[in-house]
Design a protein around this motif. Structure first.
Motif, PDB file in Angstrom:
ATOM      1  N   ASP A 552      14.537   0.593  18.948  1.00 22.77           N
ATOM      2  CA  ASP A 552      14.510   2.115  19.946  1.00 22.77           C
ATOM      3  C   ASP A 552      13.369   1.810  21.267  1.00 22.77           C
ATOM      4  N   TYR A 553      12.166   1.609  20.483  1.00 23.51           N
ATOM      5  CA  TYR A 553      10.817   1.889  21.410  1.00 23.51           C
ATOM      6  C   TYR A 553      10.844   0.184  22.550  1.00 23.51           C
ATOM      7  N   ARG A 554      11.108  -0.348  21.011  1.00 21.57           N
ATOM      8  CA  ARG A 554      10.639  -2.017  22.167  1.00 21.57           C
ATOM      9  C   ARG A 554      11.676  -1.843  23.638  1.00 21.57           C
ATOM     10  N   LYS A 555      12.735  -1.195  23.753  1.00 21.74           N
ATOM     11  CA  LYS A 555      13.195  -1.178  25.439  1.00 21.74           C
ATOM     12  C   LYS A 555      12.695  -0.879  25.990  1.00 21.74           C
ATOM     13  N   ASN A 556      11.849   0.080  26.288  1.00 22.42           N
ATOM     14  CA  ASN A 556      10.670   0.907  26.890  1.00 22.42           C
ATOM     15  C   ASN A 556       9.768   1.215  26.370  1.00 22.42           C
ATOM     16  N   VAL A 557       8.443   0.372  26.539  1.00 21.24           N
ATOM     17  CA  VAL A 557       7.748   0.211  26.074  1.00 21.24           C
ATOM     18  C   VAL A 557       6.136   1.177  26.288  1.00 21.24           C
ATOM     19  N   LYS A 558       6.584   1.696  27.731  1.00 21.64           N
ATOM     20  CA  LYS A 558       5.682   2.788  28.750  1.00 21.64           C
ATOM     21  C   LYS A 558       5.648   3.915  28.132  1.00 21.64           C
ATOM     22  N   CYS A 589       3.794   1.288   9.898  1.00 24.73           N
ATOM     23  CA  CYS A 589       3.774   2.123  10.459  1.00 24.73           C
ATOM     24  C   CYS A 589       3.004   1.868  11.562  1.00 24.73           C
ATOM     25  N   TYR A 590       1.440   1.970  11.010  1.00 23.08           N
ATOM     26  CA  TYR A 590      -0.262   1.363  11.491  1.00 23.08           C
ATOM     27  C   TYR A 590       0.899   0.623  12.963  1.00 23.08           C
ATOM     28  N   ILE A 591       1.216  -0.329  12.969  1.00 21.70           N
ATOM     29  CA  ILE A 591       0.937  -1.330  14.123  1.00 21.70           C
ATOM     30  C   ILE A 591       2.419  -0.501  15.184  1.00 21.70           C
ATOM     31  N   PHE A 592       3.082   0.396  14.708  1.00 20.26           N
ATOM     32  CA  PHE A 592       3.112   1.275  15.687  1.00 20.26           C
ATOM     33  C   PHE A 592       3.098   1.868  16.156  1.00 20.26           C
ATOM     34  N   ILE A 593       2.067   2.612  15.045  1.00 20.22           N
ATOM     35  CA  ILE A 593       1.078   3.557  16.120  1.00 20.22           C
ATOM     36  C   ILE A 593       0.068   3.113  17.226  1.00 20.22           C
ATOM     37  N   GLN A 594      -0.102   1.875  16.442  1.00 16.44           N
ATOM     38  CA  GLN A 594      -1.605   0.954  17.781  1.00 16.44           C
ATOM     39  C   GLN A 594       0.034   1.287  19.137  1.00 16.44           C
ATOM     40  N   HIS A 595       0.834   0.546  19.461  1.00 15.90           N
ATOM     41  CA  HIS A 595       1.199   0.179  20.884  1.00 15.90           C
ATOM     42  C   HIS A 595       2.189   1.356  21.248  1.00 15.90           C
ATOM     43  N   ILE A 596       2.249   2.663  19.859  1.00 16.19           N
ATOM     44  CA  ILE A 596       2.425   4.168  20.952  1.00 16.19           C
ATOM     45  C   ILE A 596       1.505   4.367  21.539  1.00 16.19           C
ATOM     46  N   LEU A 597      -0.182   4.186  21.293  1.00 15.48           N
ATOM     47  CA  LEU A 597      -0.862   4.881  21.778  1.00 15.48           C
ATOM     48  C   LEU A 597      -1.876   4.163  23.089  1.00 15.48           C
ATOM     49  N   SER A 598      -1.527   2.435  22.990  1.00 16.10           N
ATOM     50  CA  SER A 598      -1.750   1.250  23.184  1.00 16.10           C
ATOM     51  C   SER A 598      -1.105   1.442  24.712  1.00 16.10           C
ATOM     52  N   LYS A 599       0.056   2.058  24.590  1.00 19.58           N
ATOM     53  CA  LYS A 599       1.332   1.474  26.182  1.00 19.58           C
ATOM     54  C   LYS A 599       1.684   2.477  26.537  1.00 19.58           C
ATOM     55  N   ARG A 601       3.007   5.646  28.615  1.00 21.62           N
ATOM     56  CA  ARG A 601       2.057   6.269  29.606  1.00 21.62           C
ATOM     57  C   ARG A 601       2.302   7.898  28.841  1.00 21.62           C
ATOM     58  N   VAL A 602       0.409   8.396  29.746  1.00 19.77           N
ATOM     59  CA  VAL A 602       1.064   9.716  29.338  1.00 19.77           C
ATOM     60  C   VAL A 602       1.484  10.501  30.685  1.00 19.77           C
ATOM     61  N   ARG A 603       1.923  11.975  30.701  1.00 16.89           N
ATOM     62  CA  ARG A 603       2.475  11.998  32.142  1.00 16.89           C
ATOM     63  C   ARG A 603       2.719  13.910  31.755  1.00 16.89           C
ATOM     64  N   THR A 604       3.506  13.772  30.325  1.00 17.11           N
ATOM     65  CA  THR A 604       3.572  15.523  30.689  1.00 17.11           C
ATOM     66  C   THR A 604       2.563  16.068  29.020  1.00 17.11           C
ATOM     67  N   ARG A 605       2.991  17.496  29.321  1.00 12.91           N
ATOM     68  CA  ARG A 605       2.397  18.105  28.211  1.00 12.91           C
ATOM     69  C   ARG A 605       3.362  17.505  26.650  1.00 12.91           C
TER      70      ARG A 605
END
Length: 874
Positions: A552-558, A589-599, A601-605
């Motif tokens: 589900d996350y790969r559908k929109n990685v940003k 899970c390591y790889i999943f967390i790496q993708h989330i934190l690196s790709k 976007r951070v916009r909200t609280r």
């Protein structure tokens, strides 16, 4: 030709010069011996002088350490020869050498058994020399499977003289029979004597029977002595005061006589037995619940009251809820070990003291039950105020509802304890039964067939009730009870729980997020138990969920993933081993967390709080293995970057997913705080994971949390190689933070993190050096062997005879060495025999001394008895 020779010589000089320069570059410390190397003590070295020194011959035994070699030889003999000597005439197998050993029990005859006995006696006489001339019988006599020494009870039995007195003829018989007083006896004397003999035999049989009955009763009383001790009342206080206190000698004597001995305990139950026992208990409780539901509970209570167990010291006034019985009748044990009633008169003062003690105990019970109810109300009122960090703690032992708190083991009313045990039982009160807390929950449940039924079963329950339901589902369908079927049920239950957790956090809002974390906190230990039952299948189920979330996350990685995805990373850290180098669930899970934190976007609280949540989980993953994710450091660097106020024309380099320009580059920046002194340090809250709007409080808490994580992560990475390169970007941004506007607690965390980063940046890297190349070995040539003439005239022999002469010489030399070793072995064995003989002599002397001492004590006691008898005569 001359020029060619000169060029060749110049080339050789150049090669020699290069070799000499290479040798000069060699490390001079490479071949040096360390200062702590083992050196020989010159005072222990023995030098063997040679009469003649022969050129070309090297002597191997010019120096030696006789003390060391002798000690080694003695040690070797102790480990080999001494052990063999001690194990002499011993075997580790049993060989049946009896007569008729090939015959079975039916074929054995009395002759074979007698022959065996005679052979055993002969063998015993052969082995022990002392028994050949021993006229006493050394056999141990037994009676009813016990030796006579064990049966001896040291009773004051009747003497033989007393028995003879009873068996004497009385005066009436002698007057009638001997002197013709009775005409009937005088007519038939033989009949009278036979009657007398029959009467004596009858009396002897009656006496023997009476003795056997007394002996059996005594044995039975002794066997029930421990049980009778429990119902024997203590002495009163007056009697206790009147009894003299034992002195030190009496205490030591009692300790030696009544030495504590091991008591046989019950057999430990296996997991399968425990599961069966727990299921039976729940089924019994379910039957009682159904009876109460149908209105049959009152009759059960009346019956239980009528059959209550009453102790020997229970009061008869019905104050404690017992059925009123006849006055003076109390439960007691008979000599046969059976229960019965016995009238006992109680002292009025003792009854008053007991009633006061029981009143105190009941007051304590009421106070404890009130405290439990108050604690339950406080827990329900504080559920909505719990923080995210408290809910994320992995406290499995504290979260799980224990069996003693959830269910009562025995529904029967237990009698009051005895006087001597009431003080101890007052401190350890049993909690209220589960029936009072959750009267509408069934005790026996089956796993629902689909998820809708499972959701309907637990969705409308309170968090603590949901934990009780899951606990009973596991106990009633434990894999130890049914095997394969229940294993499949446990896998299905684990999948239901994962889906339930996913749905709970999907539509979580600010009002119910704390309740959802509380539910997860209660379900977490039960899910951990399920994973331990079948780690492979449960881990695969959890991995399937992670794989689905990643798809589900790969559908929109940003786009930052929602909360229901992040919560599964916390479950992985609780159930799996995160310190493994490779793991089937943790590594993805390591790889999943790496993708989330690196790709992402951070916009909200919500996204900032979720990123800090992932950083915390990643730190839990790598805390033991001391590994790190680059995206974790980059995300913390971005949080510090977002907290720096920037001008419109000012740009600071930052790595995506953070923006270097625009309003998204200063989401956490603060201009000024009005009342910063009144602010207190707080961590992130559960509501931060669902809210999107920023607040001043959240900005301070986010930066404070990031500083703490920076300190923890770099203190964990301090031992790794190259942490100084990761610390430099943080120091550059730390200088731009306006610390004056922040409260005091944040400045303390900032200074601690900055001091650690400065220390890390000063660490130097250990340079990697290539291994030293070993010099190429020279090409070896076959040695040319020449026969040395020793000026000894020997007859010329053939090759075979020469070889034979060499072998004979070797045999003689080895024979001398063997004789020398045998002589030393014999000396060692003689010395060991002498030590054993001296030791046995010393033991024999001690035994003789002890025997003489005991004999003298015994003789003194006999003399004392003689003196007492003489005094009694006068």
């Amino acid at each position: 030709m001359v020029k060619a020779k000169k060029n060749k010589k110049a080339l050789a000089d150049r090669v020699y010069a290069s070799k000499s320069s290479a040798e000069a570059k060699v490390n001079p410390f490479a071949t040096a011996k360390p200062a702590t190397s083992k050196r020989l003590n010159p005072f222990e070295v023995h030098v063997n002088k040679e009469k003649f020194q022969i050129l070309g011959r090297t002597c191997k035994h010019d120096k030696g350490l006789p003390g060391v070699s002798r000690a080694k030889a003695v040690k070797k003999r102790k480990e080999t020869l001494a052990v063999e000597y001690q194990d002499k005439h011993k075997t580790n197998k049993f060989h049946d050498r009896r007569i008729g050993r090939f015959q079975n029990s039916e074929q054995l005859s009395e002759d074979v058994i007698n022959a065996r006995f005679v052979a055993a006696r002969v063998e015993q006489l052969k082995q022990s020399k002392a028994s050949r001339f021993n006229l006493n019988d050394d056999e141990i006599l037994t009676h009813r499977g016990q030796t006579l020494e064990d049966i001896e009870q040291f009773r004051d039995e009747r003497s033989d003289d007393e028995d003879l007195d009873d068996e004497k003829l009385n005066a009436e018989f002698t007057e009638a029979a001997h002197f013709g007083g009775d005409p009937e006896l005088s007519k038939d004397r033989q009949t009278a004597i036979e009657d007398m003999i029959a009467e004596q035999k009858r009396r002897k049989i009656e006496i023997a029977k009476e003795k056997d009955e007394i002996h059996d009763l005594t044995e039975k009383l002794d066997s029930n002595y421990k049980e009778l001790l429990g119902i024997v009342d203590k002495l009163s206080k007056k009697e206790m005061l009147e009894k003299p206190k034992p002195d030190d000698y009496d205490k030591a004597l009692k300790e030696m006589i009544f030495e504590p001995r091991g008591v046989v305990t019950d057999k430990l139950l296996s997991e399968e037995d425990l599961a069966k026992k727990e299921k039976e208990r729940l089924e019994e409780l379910e039957k009682e619940r159904l009876r109460r539901m149908r209105g049959e509970g009152d009759e059960v209570e009346v019956k239980s009251k009528a059959t209550n167990h009453r102790s020997a010291d229970a009061l008869d006034d019905g104050y404690f809820g017992y059925a009123v019985e006849e006055e003076g009748d109390t439960l007691a044990y008979t000599l046969d070990g059976e229960l019965g009633t016995k009238s006992i008169e109680y002292d009025s003062k003792e009854l008053e003291e007991e009633s006061v003690e029981v009143d105190d105990n009941e007051d304590e019970e009421n106070v404890e039950s009130g405290e439990e109810e108050d604690e339950g109300e406080e827990d329900e009122s504080d559920d909505n105020n719990s923080s995210a960090e408290d809910e994320d703690e992995d406290n499995l032992s504290d979260l799980k509802v224990s069996d003693s708190e959830s269910e009562v083991e025995d529904r029967e009313n237990i009698a009051l304890p005895q006087k001597e045990d009431r003080e101890t039982t007052a401190d350890s009160k049993k909690p209220k039964p589960d029936l009072e807390k959750y009267p509408d929950l069934p005790y026996t449940m089956d796993i629902p067939s689909n998820y809708d039924e499972f959701h309907k079963l637990i969705s409308k329950r309170k968090p603590i009730e949901q934990g009780v339901i899951i606990d009973r589902l596991i106990k009633c369908n434990h894999p130890k009870l049914d095997g394969i079927n229940n294993k499949e049920k446990m896998i299905k239950l684990f999948a239901y729980l994962l889906q339930y957790v996913n749905e709970s956090f999907t539509d979580a809002s600010q009002d119910d997020i704390a309740t959802q974390f509380q539910i997860l906190n209660i379900l977490n230990p039960h899910m951990f138990d399920l994973v331990q039952m079948n780690p492979e299948k449960m881990s695969q189920t959890l991995l399937d969920v992670i794989t689905e979330k990643y798809a589900d996350y790969r559908k929109n990685v940003k786009l930052f993933p929602p909360l229901e995805t992040l919560i599964f990373f916390k479950l992985v850290s609780n159930y799996c081993s995160t310190s493994d180098f490779r793991h089937a669930v943790v590594t993805p899970c390591y790889i999943f967390i790496q993708h989330i934190l690196s790709k992402a976007r951070v916009r909200t609280r919500q996204e900032i709080a979720g990123g800090l949540f992932l950083v915390t989980v990643a730190f839990e993953f790598s805390r033991l293995s001391k590994r790190f994710l680059p995206a974790v450091n980059n995300f913390l660097l971005g949080i510090v970057y977002l907290s720096i106020p920037k001008r419109a024309v000012e740009t600071i380099k930052i790595v995506p997913p953070f923006q270097s320009t625009g309003p998204m580059s200063k989401l956490l920046a603060i201009a000024e705080i009005d009342d910063k002194e009144a602010m207190k340090e707080e961590l992130l809250k559960s509501e931060d994971l669902v809210l999107t709007t920023f607040s001043l409080d959240f900005k301070i808490r986010a930066l404070n949390m990031a500083l703490k994580l920076i300190k923890d992560i770099f203190s964990n990475l301090e031992e790794n190689i190259g942490p100084n390169y990761f610390a430099l970007p943080f120091l550059e941004l730390f200088d731009r933070l306006p610390l004056d506007i922040y409260p005091e607690f944040l400045r303390e965390n900032f200074n601690a993190a900055k001091a650690l980063l400065e220390r890390v940046t000063k660490l130097k890297l250990t340079k990697i050096m290539p291994p030293e190349k070993k010099p190429k070995a020279l090409r070896l040539l076959e040695p040319r062997i020449e026969v040395v003439y020793d000026d000894k005239r020997r007859p010329r022999l053939t090759k075979e005879k020469e070889e034979r002469a060499k072998l004979v010489h070797k045999i003689r030399r080895e024979t001398k060495g063997a004789i020398r070793e045998i002589r030393r072995d014999t000396e060692f064995l003689q010395k060991m025999r002498l030590d054993q003989q001296i030791k046995s002599d010393m033991e024999r002397k001690e035994k003789v001394k002890r025997i003489y001492q005991e004999a003298s004590i015994q003789q003194g006691e006999l003399n004392e008895l003689d003196r007492i008898k003489k005094k009694k005569k006068f």
